[in-house]
Structure formats: structure tokens, C-alpha cells
Motif scaffolding. Sequence first.
Motif, PDB file in Angstrom:
ATOM      1  N   ASP A   1      71.955 -40.230  23.576  1.00 33.71           N
ATOM      2  CA  ASP A   1      71.366 -38.919  23.805  1.00 33.71           C
ATOM      3  C   ASP A   1      69.870 -39.097  24.049  1.00 33.71           C
ATOM      4  O   ASP A   1      69.316 -40.185  23.883  1.00 33.71           O
ATOM      5  CB  ASP A   1      71.615 -37.977  22.621  1.00 33.71           C
ATOM      6  N   VAL A   2      69.208 -38.017  24.449  1.00 32.72           N
ATOM      7  CA  VAL A   2      67.799 -38.117  24.811  1.00 32.72           C
ATOM      8  C   VAL A   2      66.915 -38.385  23.595  1.00 32.72           C
ATOM      9  O   VAL A   2      65.860 -39.015  23.718  1.00 32.72           O
ATOM     10  CB  VAL A   2      67.323 -36.849  25.554  1.00 32.72           C
ATOM     11  N   ALA A   3      67.338 -37.924  22.423  1.00 29.50           N
ATOM     12  CA  ALA A   3      66.529 -38.161  21.222  1.00 29.50           C
ATOM     13  C   ALA A   3      66.466 -39.650  20.904  1.00 29.50           C
ATOM     14  O   ALA A   3      65.391 -40.199  20.621  1.00 29.50           O
ATOM     15  CB  ALA A   3      67.099 -37.382  20.036  1.00 29.50           C
ATOM     16  N   SER A   4      67.605 -40.323  20.946  1.00 23.60           N
ATOM     17  CA  SER A   4      67.604 -41.757  20.655  1.00 23.60           C
ATOM     18  C   SER A   4      66.911 -42.534  21.756  1.00 23.60           C
ATOM     19  O   SER A   4      66.253 -43.551  21.504  1.00 23.60           O
ATOM     20  CB  SER A   4      69.036 -42.268  20.461  1.00 23.60           C
ATOM     21  N   LEU A   5      67.022 -42.064  23.012  1.00 21.72           N
ATOM     22  CA  LEU A   5      66.291 -42.719  24.103  1.00 21.72           C
ATOM     23  C   LEU A   5      64.789 -42.622  23.876  1.00 21.72           C
ATOM     24  O   LEU A   5      64.058 -43.614  24.006  1.00 21.72           O
ATOM     25  CB  LEU A   5      66.654 -42.087  25.441  1.00 21.72           C
TER      26      LEU A   5
ATOM     27  N   HIS B   1      64.157 -41.706   8.789  1.00 27.30           N
ATOM     28  CA  HIS B   1      64.779 -40.403   9.002  1.00 27.30           C
ATOM     29  C   HIS B   1      66.237 -40.633   9.350  1.00 27.30           C
ATOM     30  O   HIS B   1      66.703 -41.752   9.385  1.00 27.30           O
ATOM     31  CB  HIS B   1      64.057 -39.631  10.116  1.00 27.30           C
ATOM     32  N   THR B   2      66.934 -39.567   9.610  1.00 28.08           N
ATOM     33  CA  THR B   2      68.373 -39.699   9.847  1.00 28.08           C
ATOM     34  C   THR B   2      68.709 -39.747  11.328  1.00 28.08           C
ATOM     35  O   THR B   2      69.861 -39.596  11.711  1.00 28.08           O
ATOM     36  CB  THR B   2      69.116 -38.509   9.207  1.00 28.08           C
ATOM     37  N   GLY B   3      67.719 -39.940  12.182  1.00 27.34           N
ATOM     38  CA  GLY B   3      67.960 -39.985  13.615  1.00 27.34           C
ATOM     39  C   GLY B   3      68.723 -41.228  14.023  1.00 27.34           C
ATOM     40  O   GLY B   3      68.919 -42.150  13.252  1.00 27.34           O
ATOM     41  N   PRO B   4      69.182 -41.254  15.279  1.00 22.22           N
ATOM     42  CA  PRO B   4      69.959 -42.379  15.752  1.00 22.22           C
ATOM     43  C   PRO B   4      69.133 -43.658  15.832  1.00 22.22           C
ATOM     44  O   PRO B   4      67.915 -43.627  15.939  1.00 22.22           O
ATOM     45  CB  PRO B   4      70.411 -41.945  17.154  1.00 22.22           C
ATOM     46  N   ALA B   5      69.795 -44.790  15.759  1.00 26.12           N
ATOM     47  CA  ALA B   5      69.117 -46.080  15.788  1.00 26.12           C
ATOM     48  C   ALA B   5      68.657 -46.419  17.193  1.00 26.12           C
ATOM     49  O   ALA B   5      69.090 -45.827  18.173  1.00 26.12           O
ATOM     50  CB  ALA B   5      70.067 -47.168  15.280  1.00 26.12           C
ATOM     51  N   VAL B   6      67.751 -47.381  17.277  1.00 28.88           N
ATOM     52  CA  VAL B   6      67.330 -47.904  18.570  1.00 28.88           C
ATOM     53  C   VAL B   6      68.546 -48.470  19.280  1.00 28.88           C
ATOM     54  O   VAL B   6      69.387 -49.123  18.678  1.00 28.88           O
ATOM     55  CB  VAL B   6      66.257 -48.987  18.378  1.00 28.88           C
ATOM     56  N   VAL B   7      68.642 -48.225  20.584  1.00 24.31           N
ATOM     57  CA  VAL B   7      69.840 -48.614  21.323  1.00 24.31           C
ATOM     58  C   VAL B   7      69.557 -49.772  22.273  1.00 24.31           C
ATOM     59  O   VAL B   7      68.411 -50.087  22.580  1.00 24.31           O
ATOM     60  CB  VAL B   7      70.397 -47.420  22.127  1.00 24.31           C
ATOM     61  N   ASP B   8      70.627 -50.398  22.727  1.00 21.97           N
ATOM     62  CA  ASP B   8      70.539 -51.459  23.719  1.00 21.97           C
ATOM     63  C   ASP B   8      70.129 -50.842  25.057  1.00 21.97           C
ATOM     64  O   ASP B   8      70.771 -49.920  25.552  1.00 21.97           O
ATOM     65  CB  ASP B   8      71.914 -52.125  23.830  1.00 21.97           C
ATOM     66  N   LEU B   9      69.078 -51.356  25.662  1.00 24.08           N
ATOM     67  CA  LEU B   9      68.556 -50.805  26.913  1.00 24.08           C
ATOM     68  C   LEU B   9      68.751 -51.774  28.072  1.00 24.08           C
ATOM     69  O   LEU B   9      67.973 -51.782  29.034  1.00 24.08           O
ATOM     70  CB  LEU B   9      67.068 -50.470  26.756  1.00 24.08           C
ATOM     71  N   THR B  10      69.805 -52.596  28.010  1.00 17.83           N
ATOM     72  CA  THR B  10      70.026 -53.592  29.057  1.00 17.83           C
ATOM     73  C   THR B  10      71.027 -53.146  30.109  1.00 17.83           C
ATOM     74  O   THR B  10      70.919 -53.551  31.259  1.00 17.83           O
ATOM     75  CB  THR B  10      70.533 -54.917  28.452  1.00 17.83           C
ATOM     76  N   MET B  11      72.000 -52.338  29.747  1.00 13.20           N
ATOM     77  CA  MET B  11      73.095 -52.016  30.660  1.00 13.20           C
ATOM     78  C   MET B  11      72.791 -50.778  31.486  1.00 13.20           C
ATOM     79  O   MET B  11      72.521 -49.712  30.947  1.00 13.20           O
ATOM     80  CB  MET B  11      74.396 -51.810  29.874  1.00 13.20           C
TER      81      MET B  11
END
Length: 467
Positions: free
Chosen positions: A440-444, A95-105
Amino acid sequence: MSQYAYLAQWKEEINRGPGAVYLTIADALALSIRKGDLREGDRLPPQRTIAEYLGANLTTVTRAFAEARRRGLIDATVGRGTFVRVGAGESHWRHTGPAVVDLTMNLPPIPQDPPLQRIIQSDIAAILKQQDLNTLMSYRVTGGTLEERQLGAKWIAPVIGHRRTDEILVAPGAQSALAAIVSTHTQPGDVIVTDRIAYPGIRTIAAQLDLILVGVDSDKDGMMPGQLDQICAEHHPRLLYCIPTIHNPTTATMPLQRRMDILKIAQHHHLHIIEDDPYSLLMDSPLPALASLDHGRVSYVATLAKTLSPGLRTAYIALPSADMTRRVAAAIRAIALTNAGLLSALTERWMQTEQAHTILHAIRKELRVRQAIARKVLGEEHCMNPDGPHVWLKLPDWWGSADFVAYARRRGLALVPSTVFTISGEPPQRARIALGSAPDVASLEESLHGVLSVLQHKRSPGFADIV
């Protein structure tokens, strides 16, 4: 190029495909994933390598990778490379949603309301109009101007109460503040007592200053007083370092009685306390800081990095006396000299206009939404604080912390293993998830579903050699 045999198929697709080359490359990448030539977590070659092999322009390959990210096929992180995403072969990722993000910082989320970028642009323009550029771009007074220290005292007053200005310093970030306080109180070989699972920054400082860290176990209410008493009697530490509110990483918050018990033991052993308090102001009604309960024994540090933005490079220090303030200011001067002028002017303006409180309230609200999402997706068994910026993830029996994080990283998810926080003994079967860095909350939420899928995966015995 034998290890990249699938690129030969990509080249064939380009040669016979009449369409745009970048779309052909993205389609070929998707086909390689469906056929199993590329698996979840596989690292792709550098874009320049691909461009050279395919005989394509580097810009075309970059555009193809952007299209692949848009489809949810790959994820790229600076310094790590580009990986096939977890679930890239499954339709629900396309889909066109945001990619998985870095969850370390552990960052505060950037609020959308108020619009932070517009506020910064407007306020910087106003500062440049009203203040002398030479002053803004020159060196500042170490420890902050009188006005900056007064504003800092007001900012932290809800947690530590009223303080005289000569007991307040402004530092360029909490890490330099902590290093300055530790260096003022210790000599090489001295012992600092802290939580056995502790903020890694104190480990860095101890290593740099040749100090010994001794860890104390914790329960749901934080550091255990009985064990602290025993360790103090045995090791005679110079300092106690702790995070009493929303501990990083365990999320524990000491109730008032536990705070009183810790202070009583510190008094008995003539122990000075460094109270690191990045998170209290994320709460509507924070508990009183140790520094408010024992003025003469506690050096207190509160950073704006966790409540407003690390980009401000500002921390406030409250010290027991004017003499200690002078000594710590000298240490800050030696370590970091001073704060940056333009950032200091922006911070001062936000404090004066109450914009800082507006942003803080927006961040509080956003973090509570993100914590609720984490609880919904991951379940109730993990350590969380509804006002905090992170989750202390409990792992199933088949996962060690380092293996779990390594496996997640292969699938494009960056987490922090408990080994990073462990002072002594066996690391717990835990990992930390930072909730604020997602845009944003969607990508989270998408990222947390990815974490859940890794969490539920039972590794094969052969995975033990992955590091």
C-alpha cells in the motif's frame, strides 16, 4: 554462541519475567537495540537457533518476531533472513505500520478497487462451472487459440494499430517470447545491439544462446542514433533490442522523431528490431510503437505482467508476417510449449468482459499516486516517469551503486544496483526502485523515507569492503 552474546541477556529476562514469554523476547530484543548490542542492519540468528538457546518453543519465538515486526524493530525477507531495521533504535519507527518492503521487483500494484482477490475467486468459480475441467487442465494450443489471439490483437491495438490474427501469438510470459524471437533470428556468435544500460533479461537470453551484446549510450530521449549507426557499421548486428517507452531502468521514452531516426538506421543496416513494450498501456495516450511505424521490420512483445499481473503468465507477440509467426510459434513450443489452461481462461474472460481494462485503469491510477509520493520523498533529481512503475535513483558522489545497495540491504531495504543493467563500461551511480511491490502507499512512503536516509548517509572509508 559467543557471537550471539546478547541472547544470554534475553534468557535472563525470560527467567525472571512473569509475563508472556513472546512479549519478553520482543522487549529483550528492543533493549538489545537500544543498548547497541544489536545495530541497524545486523542479521539475527535463525528462529530455531534462538529457540534452542533460550529453551523456548519455536512457535513462541515466531510469535515474538511477529511482535517485533509490528513494533518496527526488524524486517524479514524470504531467502535473506531477519535484520534489525534502519532506524529501529529511533522512536519514529516504533509504531504498528507495515514493515519496509522489498523494492526490487517491478510489479504492478494490486489494486484495492476493484477488489482483485474477490474478482479472481468469482471468475475462477464461473470458469469451472462453464468449462470442461479436462480441457482447462490439459495442454493448450501453442501460440493461443484463435479467440485468444483476436483478444490479444485488440488489447495491443492502441499502441501498434490493427493486426491480422495470423500475425499475433500468445506466449507464457515476455521472457519466453523474447527468447523465442531471438533464437529464430540468430546463431551462436551473432551480435545483438541494445542500450548500454539494458533490461537484464536480454543478458540472460544472450548468455544462454551464446550471443554477443553491444551497448549503445542513451540520452534523455533514449538510444542515441549516431552511436547506433557507428556500432552497426562496425559490428554488423543481427538484431536490435530496445524498450522505447518507459525504458527499464532509465525511464526514458523515445519521442516520435527519435523513433523515426532509429528506424531509419535499422533500415539502412538491414537490421531487425525486437521491441519490448511492457509499459505503453500504463499511459493514457501512448506514442505509436516502432511496430506500427515499420510493420515489416519489428517483432513486438507486450506483457500483461506489468499492466495487470505477472500471475497471468501472458504476453502478446505481433510479428511482421504469417511465416514469421509460424517460426516463432515453433520456438515457443520448444522453449515453453504453451500457456497454462486455467490462467489462459481467466485472462480470456477478463478480456471478454472488459474486466482487464477496469483493472488496468486502477493500476494506472495507483502508479501515478506512487510516483507522486516518490517525487515528494526523494526529490526531483531522479529519473522518473509519472506513469511508470520504477525510479532510476541518482546517487551522490560518495556512493557507488553496488556499495549503496549493499549498505541499504544491511538496513533491510532491497534495491537493484546499476551493475545488474550494465552491458559494458562503468556502471552509472544509480539504483532502481520498484514502486509496485509495496502492499500500500503507506508502506511505500515509509520505505522511501528509509531509502532517503541511506541516500543521505555518508559512508565511512572502511565500508568499501562490504559486498
